[in-house]
Design an enzyme around this catalytic site. Structure first.
Site, mmCIF file in Angstrom:
data_model
loop_
_atom_site.group_PDB
_atom_site.id
_atom_site.type_symbol
_atom_site.label_atom_id
_atom_site.label_comp_id
_atom_site.label_asym_id
_atom_site.label_seq_id
_atom_site.Cartn_x
_atom_site.Cartn_y
_atom_site.Cartn_z
ATOM 1 C CD GLU A 728 22.939 36.182 -21.229
ATOM 2 O OE1 GLU A 728 22.417 36.524 -21.968
ATOM 3 O OE2 GLU A 728 23.837 36.997 -20.367
ATOM 4 N NE ARG A 806 24.206 46.586 -23.182
ATOM 5 C CZ ARG A 806 23.190 47.192 -22.599
ATOM 6 N NH1 ARG A 806 23.684 48.289 -21.850
ATOM 7 N NH2 ARG A 806 21.896 46.932 -22.762
ATOM 8 C CD GLU A 1180 24.457 44.206 -17.319
ATOM 9 O OE1 GLU A 1180 25.146 43.578 -17.785
ATOM 10 O OE2 GLU A 1180 23.482 44.990 -17.501
#
Length: 1248
Positions: A728, A806, A1180
């Site tokens: 990423e 998160r 995910e």
């Protein structure tokens, strides 16, 4: 047509046949591998103006023979067997010069999409056995080679054939299911093999030619292949330092990864005396060049023929060979090479040593061999041993004992002090002997607490535990102890068997009468699956070479924290083919870079902050020259202090990034006061490599480095595959370097990192350390929680803040805690920057939640499943961040999973098993997951699409997501097909690029189908509105009629689409995905190994867009999580040096790690109104369900500890490796090997 070639020597030339095209290779380079030759030197007769195409179906995955992506089939006439043999081999290790008189078959040639697929290719595709597809050609060729030798293999043979192949995506189950069909009916493959007859005849003809010495003179290496023992001895006398190479499985690794150079190589593979296999009165004589595969065949035949008491040594060797590397390595590695390597962890040397250094037929005795490794299949041993005891005639009186160990010293060692003749002669084989032997072994098999390889306490304990296994095995076999013939002893006597897996997949079928053209909801095949299987799918390094193309290799730091005093490139620039050294001074724009804040540099300027920090780059004519020169760059450092590597180092030095994040709900202090009990605990999660992708970030950062606008830079991605490392944000550290190099030399520059380079520079998933305080009632109800999370961010901020946020958002997992407070810290350390991985911090937060939940259940003495169920959220509850849980389906998932797994019956059987077995225990666990969907950075919740309709009715589709295994393009074609009302066959996606869809968000957060699907829907709706007048005028017409009419009326048949999530106020997620998993495991309390017996998963994916792809994501995510929680661990030295740089030391799950019974069910009737066509994200969320395996292991350890009188909470860090499992099963043997006190030594590796 099959791709194959033969090599024959004509002076210093090789003669080859490739696809019936004759090629003469002058002065074959000894350092070139078969893989390099196939991909780059073996140019087909396909030429473009500036491009040349090689056989790129065979992939480069690891360059060390550990992943199987490069598997090909090599056929040759074996004079000593008098037949043609066909073997799967690793092309990345096979020297080109070793292929004299050989035929090579590659995946490119057994079938193609344009002509006809081979059944091996077709079945893996139709069984949904490929996702990213990078490993698929290697798996296809392993199966092809097996079928070439055995048209109707058993399931066991299929599993054995795949021991040397790895897959990061699929979870393996569909591959095995697809190939199971070959076990049922003998295939009529004669037509598929018809074209091989010509090369078989040619091989037989070539074998009759006179054999003579071969010599190949390379740039640095002389390769000589003698054909007689006399020649070999003369050559060895002439070149005393020459290396002998048969399979190149060790020397090839040393030359590539250890930077060793052997100027002369002698290849004795065809010397008759070294290939001898002779049965004598004393046993079997085996030549040093005999391969391990052939040795296994010979020993198996002997075991079938000879009496059992004469073949115990053979059986022990065969057991070690079962787990010796993969099939591809065993096919080429030689017996002599294994001995002469003298590896301290050799699988076979302890057996040979215990057997008296020769394979002799024994009598009146017992022989066993054991190997303990992190993973059962294709793994390097931690400790190996060979054990041999002889008894006096018809008694249990010991005559002699020989016990040898690997992994306990620099070489294989005999336990001579423990089992000296004076101590054990004439002793009875009983408990007294056992006790004395164990006590003595603990003293003799000692290790320095700083010993290389680490795991010192575990290794010492293994020496005793493995001897105890041998003791029990012999007890079982001694007939004068019939009362010992119980299940426990049988368990240890029987060899480990790899059970054939079974599986069930359940999903909601499309109702009858559904429009056939509407493919949404149908389990259609991945659109690239056939190309994956044939090797025709193009990845980055498969892009054809440009005529003037150059190669780049990175120059990286060997220090974790230091000033750069000087850089000497003189030796590097003297390497042939080197064009330039690129560094910070060559950057035309800005050296500052970073995905969120500019706290990194393209090239280190005056200081390095981690091992692997990019200092510069070498540009050369070949990759080999560039890599060689990069190693010759000499950098002088001035080391700085402190070197901060671990989270504990960062805490001690107060080394944190800002800001510190926290979430709070309720009155935590009052909650603790109201609780019956308060418990404190800690939990550690280790890191592993990462993978993901974003398009616009490389574009922006390359433009910044070059000092140009973003519109001058185009990023294109066809597909990704084979990625163990960062994609990423971390891909930018390479893209900027390559762009600067190309700008400097004014030529195209290519760089493909080898696996070791990739893992060195790109970091991994964030390690997390959690400290928690939990208050709970007597019945297990949790009243208050205070948790502190620390993540190891590395040497730059990267995406660490979003990942930490998160983790905090998921610190409750699925549990409603009325009073909760969480605080998160990002530790600044001298490691390569850690980054995004599947789950993005969520699994870390949820894992720590399950740790305290497990501790509460243990403290209360209640079943863990009851405590978890009691504390779970309900419909309409609010999370700690005040988001209401609507369409909450986790209770349904829980109940269905309990039924699917038959949990209660399973638990009863497990409890009975544990009562009957002392040294193996089973564990059971059920774990829920609640995963928030959307980017927590609100601006990323957007997507664009571009749809072109051509005048013939065909549609070209482009969107902002990238294809990286998940079948995103396939789903997007399904969405467009349903929206436009046309078949999928009319729609095509070429690639993702920044010049078609700008400002793309990362293909991440499991939101890509939601965002890009809605953008495509939006674009398609625009087109339908433009076509509606022509449909109204011609109701009986078809799609092509309406398009053509619109075209002639000059209607714009191209449309942009755009979509963004609604602006949710004060809540971070659009919705949640839910799932529940039940897993059962069996652990070996003496070694720490475990078997995954059963897993049932129920997953809420809404109304599935494609059940086949979604089930693939569930299974693949689960297996990736299995690696995260039970196997995978990056290991760093205290100075920040990464040891685990490839599949040799870093182990991901293999075929043998899948649960023996796997059931996956997609929850029915759960439409999700907040996503495209009522679907839900699936990428995910399933990963965390593998925590059910971790907690099943913990449940089994609890049962083992109870046997030693140990109860209550205990610490088990993730991953639950064999070392941690064994150390957790405290018993009389672990007490003999206490760990050294921390602070009294420097450990080999640290927990980062």
């Amino acid at each position: 047509m099959l791709h194959y070639f033969f090599i024959a020597s004509i002076a210093n030339q090789t003669f080859s046949i490739i696809n019936s095209v004759q090629i003469t290779e002058k002065n074959a380079e000894p350092e070139i591998t078969l893989l390099t030759y196939l991909r780059r030197s073996c140019i087909l007769l396909i030429f473009l103006p500036t491009l040349a195409v090689g056989l790129t179906g065979t992939k480069l995955g690891c360059a060390e023979g550990g992943c199987g992506a490069c598997t090909v089939m090599v056929s040759k006439y074996h004079p000593h067997q008098n037949r043609i043999i066909h073997h799967a081999v690793n092309a990345c290790l096979a020297p080109l010069c070793s292929l004299h008189h050989c035929a090579v078959t590659t995946v490119d040639g057994i079938g193609s999409v344009a002509s006809k697929l081979h059944p091996v290719q077709e079945r893996i595709a139709k069984a949904h056995g490929s996702q990213c597809g990078f490993c698929t050609p290697g798996i296809v060729m392993s199966m092809y080679a097996l079928l070439r030798n055995n048209p109707r293999p058993s399931m066991h043979e299929i599993q054995e054939a795949f021991q040397g192949n790895l897959c990061r995506c699929t979870g393996y189950r569909p591959i095995l299911e697809g190939y199971r069909t070959f076990t049922k009916v003998k295939e009529q493959l004669s037509k598929a093999y018809a074209s091989v007859l010509c090369y078989i005849c040619a091989l037989q003809s070539l074998s009759k030619q006179p054999q003579r010495e071969l010599r190949f003179v390379g740039e640095r290496v002389l390769w000589i292949q003698p054909y007689s023992l006399k020649e070999l001895l003369e050559l060895k006398a002439t070149y005393p330092n020459a290396k002998l190479v048969v399979g190149n499985t060790e020397v090839g690794i040393e030359m590539k990864f250890k930077n060793l150079l052997y100027p002369v190589i002698l290849a004795p593979a065809y010397i008759p005396e070294l290939n001898i296999i002779q049965h004598t009165q004393d046993g079997i004589q085996v030549g040093a060049s005999v391969t391990l595969t052939l040795l296994g065949d010979v020993l198996r035949a002997a075991v079938k023929k000879l009496p059992a008491h004469q073949t115990e040594v053979f059986e022990a060797v065969l057991e070690q060979l079962r787990w010796f590397a993969g099939q591809q390595i065993r096919n080429v590695a030689a017996v002599g090479g294994n001995i002469m390597t003298a590896s301290p962890i050799s699988d076979l040397n302890p057996v040979f040593m215990a057997a008296g250094c020769k394979l002799t037929v024994m009598s009146k005795g017992y022989f066993s061999a054991f190997k303990q490794s992190p993973r059962k299949e294709d793994d390097i041993a931690i400790v190996t041993c060979g054990m041999n005891v002889l008894f006096k005639e018809k008694s249990n009186i010991v005559q002699s004992i020989r016990i040898s160990y690997g992994g306990m010293a620099p070489v294989t060692v005999l336990a001579t002090a423990t089992f000296s003749q004076s101590l054990f002669d004439c002793r009875q084989w009983n408990e007294e002997l056992l006790e004395q032997a164990c006590t003595s072994l603990a003293e003799e098999m000692s290790l320095s607490p700083s010993a290389p390889g680490g795991m010192v306490t575990y290794r010492r304990t293994l020496t005793i535990s493995l001897f105890y296994k041998f003791f029990l095995t012999v007890q079982f076999l001694i007939l004068c102890f019939p009362h010992l013939h119980n299940q426990e002893f049988v368990k240890f006597y029987l060899l480990f068997q790899l059970d054939s897996p079974s599986s069930v997949q359940l999903y909601q079928a499309v109702p009858p009468g559904h429009n056939n053209d509407d493919v949404v909801g149908h389990p259609i095949m991945h659109l690239s699956a056939l190309k994956h299987a044939t090797g025709e799918a193009i990845y980055c390094d498969d892009i054809p070479y440009y005529e003037n193309e150059l190669h780049l290799a990175l120059v990286t730091s060997i220090k974790a924290h230091a000033l750069i005093k000087s850089i000497d490139t003189s030796d590097a620039l003297a390497v042939p083919g080197v064009v330039a050294f690129i560094s910070a001074k060559d950057i035309p724009g800005s050296n500052l870079t970073g995905p969120v804040v500019y706290d990194e540099t393209v090239f280190a300027d005056d200081k390095v902050t981690c091992v692997g920090h990019i200092v510069g780059a070498i540009v050369a004519d070949t990759q080999a020259h560039a890599q060689r020169a990069a190693k010759d760059v000499k950098i002088s450092y001035e080391e700085l202090q402190p070197v901060i590597v671990t989270i504990q180092d960062a805490i001690a030095n107060k080394s944190f990034y800002q800001p510190v994040r926290s979430i709070e709900r309720g009155d935590v202090a009052q909650g603790f006061k109201d609780s019956d009990h308060i418990l404190h605990g800690i939990s550690y999660l280790i890191n592993c490599p990462n993978a993901n992708n974003v398009m616009c970030l490389p574009q922006a950062l390359v433009a910044k480095a070059l000092g140009v606008p973003a519109n001058r830079v185009v990023c294109r991605v066809k597909r990704m595959g084979g990625g163990f490392g960062g994609k990423e944000s971390r891909s930018t550290i390479l893209s900027t370097v390559v762009a600067v190099a190309a700008h400097t030399v004014k030529q195209p520059v290519r760089c493909m990192l080898d696996r070791d380079e990739d893992m060195l520079v790109t970091g991994g998933r964030h390690p997390f350390f959690g400290h928690y305080k939990v208050g709970y009632m007597n019945n297990g109800r949790v009243m208050a929680l205070d948790v502190m999370l620390y993540s190891n961010a590395g040497n730059s901020l990267d995406l660490s803040l979003s990942i930490l946020e998160r983790a905090l958002f998921h610190m409750d997992n699925s549990y409603n805690i009325p009073n909760i407070h969480g605080t998160g810290y990002m530790c600044k350390t001298n490691l390569p920057s850690n980054s995004a991985f599947r789950g993005f911090g969520g699994p870390q937060g949820m894992m720590i939640a399950e740790s305290w939940m497990s501790d509460v259940a243990l403290s209360c003495g209640l079943p863990a499943e009851e405590v978890r169920r009691m504390n779970m959220y309900k419909e309409g509850d609010f999370t700690p961040f005040n988001q209401r849980l609507d369409q909450f389906t986790i209770d349904r998932c829980w109940e269905e999973c309990m039924q699917l797994s038959d949990f209660n019956k399973c638990k009863e059987a497990l409890e009975q098993y544990n009562r009957q077995h002392r040294w193996t225990k089973r564990g059971l666990s059920i774990i829920p997951t609640k995963f928030g969907i959307s980017f927590t950075a609100v601006f990323l919740n957007q997507a664009g699409a571009l749809v072109h309709v051509y005048s013939d009715g065909s549609v070209l589709l482009t969107h902002g997501g990238t294809e990286m295994r998940q079948g995103l393009h396939t789903k997007m074609v399904q969405v467009a097909s349903k929206t436009l009302g046309i078949p999928c066959s009319k729609i095509h996606i070429t690639e993702t690029s920044t010049n078609t869809v700008p400002n793309t968000s990362p293909t991440a957060a499991s939101a890509s189908s939601d965002l890009n699907g809605m953008a495509i829907y939006n674009a398609c709706q625009t087109l339908l509105q433009r076509l509606q007048p022509y449909k109204d005028k011609n109701l009986k017409g078809c799609w092509e009629d309406w398009v053509k009419a619109a075209y002639f009326h000059r209607v714009n048949l191209s449309a942009n689409g755009f979509y963004k999530y609604k602006a949710w106020e004060k809540v971070p997620f659009n919705y949640f995905s839910y799932g529940v998993a039940v897993s059962e495991v069996e652990i070996d309390c003496l070694t720490g190994s475990h078997k995954n017996l059963h897993t049932s998963i129920v997953m809420d994916v809404g109304k599935s867009l494609n059940p086949a792809l979604d089930i693939g994501q569930v299974e693949g995510g689960f297996m990736q999580g299995l690696g995260l929680f039970t196997l995978e661990e990056l290991r760093y030295s205290p100075d920040g040096y990464l040891y685990t740089r490839g599949p040799g030391m870093y182990k991901i799950p293999s075929f043998g790690d899948i649960p023996i019974e796997l059931k996956v069910s997609l929850l029915r009737d759960t439409p999700n109104e907040k996503a495209i066509f009522s679907s839900k994200a699936v990428g995910e969320p399933p990963l965390f369900l593998a925590a059910s395996v971790f907690y099943a292991i913990k449940d089994a350890i609890i049962a083992a500890r109870a046997e030693s009188g140990l109860t209550g909470p205990f610490r088990l860090d993730s991953p639950a490796t064999p070392e941690r499992i064994r150390n957790g099963c405290e018993d009389k043997f672990t007490k003999l090997c206490p760990p050294a006190d921390p602070g009294t030594f420097t450990p080999w590796a640290v927990q980062v």
